[in-house]
Design an enzyme around this catalytic site. Structure first.
Site, PDB file in Angstrom:
ATOM      1  N   TYR A 179       0.791  -1.226   0.000  1.00  0.00           N
ATOM      2  CA  TYR A 179       0.000   0.000   0.000  1.00  0.00           C
ATOM      3  C   TYR A 179       0.827   1.281   0.000  1.00  0.00           C
ATOM      4  O   TYR A 179       0.271   2.372  -0.061  1.00  0.00           O
ATOM      5  CB  TYR A 179      -0.948   0.003   1.203  1.00  0.00           C
ATOM      6  CG  TYR A 179      -1.908  -1.162   1.180  1.00  0.00           C
ATOM      7  CD1 TYR A 179      -2.948  -1.210   0.263  1.00  0.00           C
ATOM      8  CD2 TYR A 179      -1.757  -2.231   2.058  1.00  0.00           C
ATOM      9  CE1 TYR A 179      -3.820  -2.282   0.227  1.00  0.00           C
ATOM     10  CE2 TYR A 179      -2.626  -3.312   2.027  1.00  0.00           C
ATOM     11  CZ  TYR A 179      -3.650  -3.327   1.119  1.00  0.00           C
ATOM     12  OH  TYR A 179      -4.512  -4.393   1.079  1.00  0.00           O
TER      13      TYR A 179
ATOM     14  N   HIS B 147      -8.902   1.379  -5.588  1.00  0.00           N
ATOM     15  CA  HIS B 147      -8.054   0.463  -4.836  1.00  0.00           C
ATOM     16  C   HIS B 147      -6.609   0.873  -5.059  1.00  0.00           C
ATOM     17  O   HIS B 147      -6.187   1.078  -6.207  1.00  0.00           O
ATOM     18  CB  HIS B 147      -8.271  -0.988  -5.270  1.00  0.00           C
ATOM     19  CG  HIS B 147      -9.673  -1.438  -5.032  1.00  0.00           C
ATOM     20  ND1 HIS B 147     -10.129  -1.770  -3.778  1.00  0.00           N
ATOM     21  CD2 HIS B 147     -10.724  -1.540  -5.873  1.00  0.00           C
ATOM     22  CE1 HIS B 147     -11.405  -2.081  -3.873  1.00  0.00           C
ATOM     23  NE2 HIS B 147     -11.795  -1.948  -5.114  1.00  0.00           N
TER      24      HIS B 147
END
Length: 146
Positions: free
Chosen positions: A26, A103
């Protein structure tokens, strides 16, 4: 004629841990960095955002309900609820607003269970794998299409 309402930026479960949770997946940006990126992107076009994050499905649904007639579009990273929540999907239809599903990682290059989204079929657009820049792309899309 009045200006369009703010763009609602929603972040679901565990996104409050950005910057510390699996940075190899991430990145190192925090949720505050994401919100600031969205704010700056919207401001370039004379627009505003309203940002909300919760680890609670019910709180996200309640916030979506309040968007009807107030916000002009929704950018949502549903986190793990992407793959599990029919209730969140049903709530997103209620405001009758354009939706961009975001996302940070490329969910299609990850575990098989992440390949299914309850949100994608009702979303106007889907952005995946662009890191936090996907949020900026989502804001720009909504500014130019809503």
């Amino acid at each position: 004629m009045s200006a369009p309402g703010p763009i609602l930026v929603l972040n679901g479960p565990n996104l409050n841990m950005l910057g510390t949770r699996q940075p190899e997946v991430y990145g190192s940006a925090t949720l505050d960095d994401v919100v600031e990126l969205c704010r700056q992107t919207a401001q370039r076009y004379g627009r505003e955002i309203a940002a909300f994050q919760s680890n609670s499905e019910g709180a996200l649904i309640d916030r979506i309900h309040r968007a009807r007639g107030v916000e002009s579009g929704i950018v949502i990273n549903p986190g793990g609820l992407t793959h599990t929540s029919v209730a969140l999907r049903d709530a997103l239809v209620i405001p009758e607003l354009p939706i961009v599903e975001v996302h940070i990682s490329n969910v299609h290059a990850r575990e098989e269970f992440r390949h299914h989204s309850y949100i994608s079929p009702i979303a106007t657009a889907v952005v995946a794998g662009m890191g936090i820049q996907g949020y900026a792309a989502a804001i720009e899309f909504l500014v130019h299409s809503a």
